[in-house]
Design an enzyme around this catalytic site. Structure first.
Site, PDB file in Angstrom:
ATOM      1  N   PRO A  89       0.816  -1.224   0.000  1.00 48.04           N
ATOM      2  CA  PRO A  89       0.000   0.000   0.000  1.00 48.04           C
ATOM      3  C   PRO A  89       0.849   1.274   0.000  1.00 48.04           C
ATOM      4  O   PRO A  89       0.335   2.352  -0.275  1.00 48.04           O
ATOM      5  CB  PRO A  89      -0.823  -0.110   1.287  1.00 48.04           C
ATOM      6  N   GLU A 116       2.702  -7.235   8.412  1.00 51.87           N
ATOM      7  CA  GLU A 116       2.942  -5.786   8.510  1.00 51.87           C
ATOM      8  C   GLU A 116       3.801  -5.262   7.377  1.00 51.87           C
ATOM      9  O   GLU A 116       3.846  -4.080   7.105  1.00 51.87           O
ATOM     10  CB  GLU A 116       3.576  -5.432   9.856  1.00 51.87           C
ATOM     11  N   ARG A 154      -4.292  -7.995 -20.727  1.00 51.34           N
ATOM     12  CA  ARG A 154      -5.265  -7.582 -21.748  1.00 51.34           C
ATOM     13  C   ARG A 154      -4.721  -6.523 -22.693  1.00 51.34           C
ATOM     14  O   ARG A 154      -5.313  -6.262 -23.738  1.00 51.34           O
ATOM     15  CB  ARG A 154      -6.597  -7.172 -21.126  1.00 51.34           C
ATOM     16  N   ASP A 169     -11.449   1.736 -24.404  1.00 51.10           N
ATOM     17  CA  ASP A 169     -11.482   1.515 -22.955  1.00 51.10           C
ATOM     18  C   ASP A 169     -11.513   2.830 -22.198  1.00 51.10           C
ATOM     19  O   ASP A 169     -10.863   3.796 -22.612  1.00 51.10           O
ATOM     20  CB  ASP A 169     -10.180   0.850 -22.482  1.00 51.10           C
TER      21      ASP A 169
HETATM   22 CL1  6GU Z   1      -0.354  -3.693  -3.237  1.00 50.21          CL
HETATM   23  N1  6GU Z   1      -1.122  -4.360  -0.803  1.00 50.21           N
HETATM   24  C1  6GU Z   1      -1.925  -4.251   0.266  1.00 50.21           C
HETATM   25  N2  6GU Z   1      -1.714  -5.061   1.314  1.00 50.21           N
HETATM   26  N3  6GU Z   1      -2.905  -3.386   0.363  1.00 50.21           N
HETATM   27  C2  6GU Z   1      -3.100  -2.595  -0.703  1.00 50.21           C
HETATM   28  C3  6GU Z   1      -2.320  -2.652  -1.856  1.00 50.21           C
HETATM   29  C4  6GU Z   1      -1.313  -3.566  -1.878  1.00 50.21           C
HETATM   30  N4  6GU Z   1      -2.757  -1.734  -2.720  1.00 50.21           N
HETATM   31  C5  6GU Z   1      -3.787  -1.137  -2.124  1.00 50.21           C
HETATM   32  N5  6GU Z   1      -3.999  -1.646  -0.908  1.00 50.21           N
END
Ligand code: 6GU
Length: 251
Positions: A89, A116, A154, A169
């Site tokens: 994230p 984590e 795709r 798209d």
């Molecule tokens: Cl790549 N990993 C995690 N754990 N949560 C996320 C993410 C990735 N992308 C958005 N939320």
């Protein structure tokens, strides 16, 4: 194109990669997906893939050594070139431009983070790009890895029935797709826009262009700021704004 996925949960990928367009792309040899279980590369008798964080705190951290040995193995002792992506994230947010760039690579290694996080030494030494799929937190990088494989696959020639279908798209041209309708032309009083039944290809094309712009203007004005519009599109956008002002004035 080759995808290597490093994960603690290879079974999670079976469904999404065994159906529909991705299945066909694999069967036709356009993509090759190799799943690697990080746990197969653990070095202790309990097959430990994660451990407590140095310095204390909540959660567990994926260990550096199993991921290292997995990478070493799949890249033939780091001799084979690949673009190594860590799903986290904290990464750069995935968008259609990044998808296009990635679709030009020969080999993507997707490392699915969990718990984590992943020992920082992996990121520092073996990762080319950190990617997130949006501003929310998931339990692991598996679903993001599936998202990347799907979006990138795709884009490759021969994966979609008509290579042209990509060109309309949403996001491909920096704006959203136009609305679609199919038979019946009237259902419970809900009608298909008359212009689509007219057989006049030019009018249809103009209507679609305008609808795509209108949707983008109403739903995702942020995209319009980033996209270079043609003169025709600018003119259509002026029309749209005038029409919408008319609607507001009449209220
Ligand atoms: Cl790549 N990993 C995690 N754990 N949560 C996320 C993410 C990735 N992308 C958005 N939320």
């Amino acid at each position: 194109m080759k995808f290597d996925i490093l994960t603690l949960f290879p079974e999670m990928f079976e469904g999404p990669f065994s159906d529909s367009i991705i299945k066909n792309a694999r069967d036709n040899g356009i993509i090759d997906i190799n799943l690697t279980d990080i746990r197969d590369y653990t070095t202790d008798k309990h097959n430990t893939a994660d451990d407590y964080p140095y310095g204390g705190g909540a959660g567990m951290v994926l260990k550096v050594d199993p991921i290292y040995y997995a990478l070493e193995d799949i890249t033939d002792n780091f001799k084979k070139k690949s673009t190594n992506i860590l799903l986290t994230p904290r990464g750069e947010k995935l968008d259609q431009n990044m998808v296009k760039d990635l679709s030009n690579k020969d080999r993507l290694v997707l490392i699915c983070g969990h718990y984590e996080g992943v020992d920082e030494r992996i990121r520092e030494n073996f990762v080319d790009l950190e990617v997130s799929i949006g501003d929310y937190v998931l339990t692991g990088g598996e679903i993001p890895a599936m998202v990347i494989v799907d979006a990138v696959a795709r884009m490759l020639p021969g994966v979609l029935g008509h290579d042209d279908s990509k060109k309309n798209d949403s996001f491909y041209n920096g704006i959203l797709d136009y609305p679609h309708y199919t038979r019946p032309s009237e259902f419970k009083g809900m009608e298909v826009p008359k212009v689509l039944l007219s057989g006049d290809h030019q009018r249809v094309a103009k209507w679609r262009k305008k609808q795509a712009l209108k949707r983008t203007y109403l739903m995702r004005p942020d995209l319009l700021k980033k996209t270079k519009l043609s003169e025709t599109q600018k003119e259509l956008l002026r029309e749209i704004k005038e029409e919408l002002e008319g609607v507001i004035d009449n209220e």
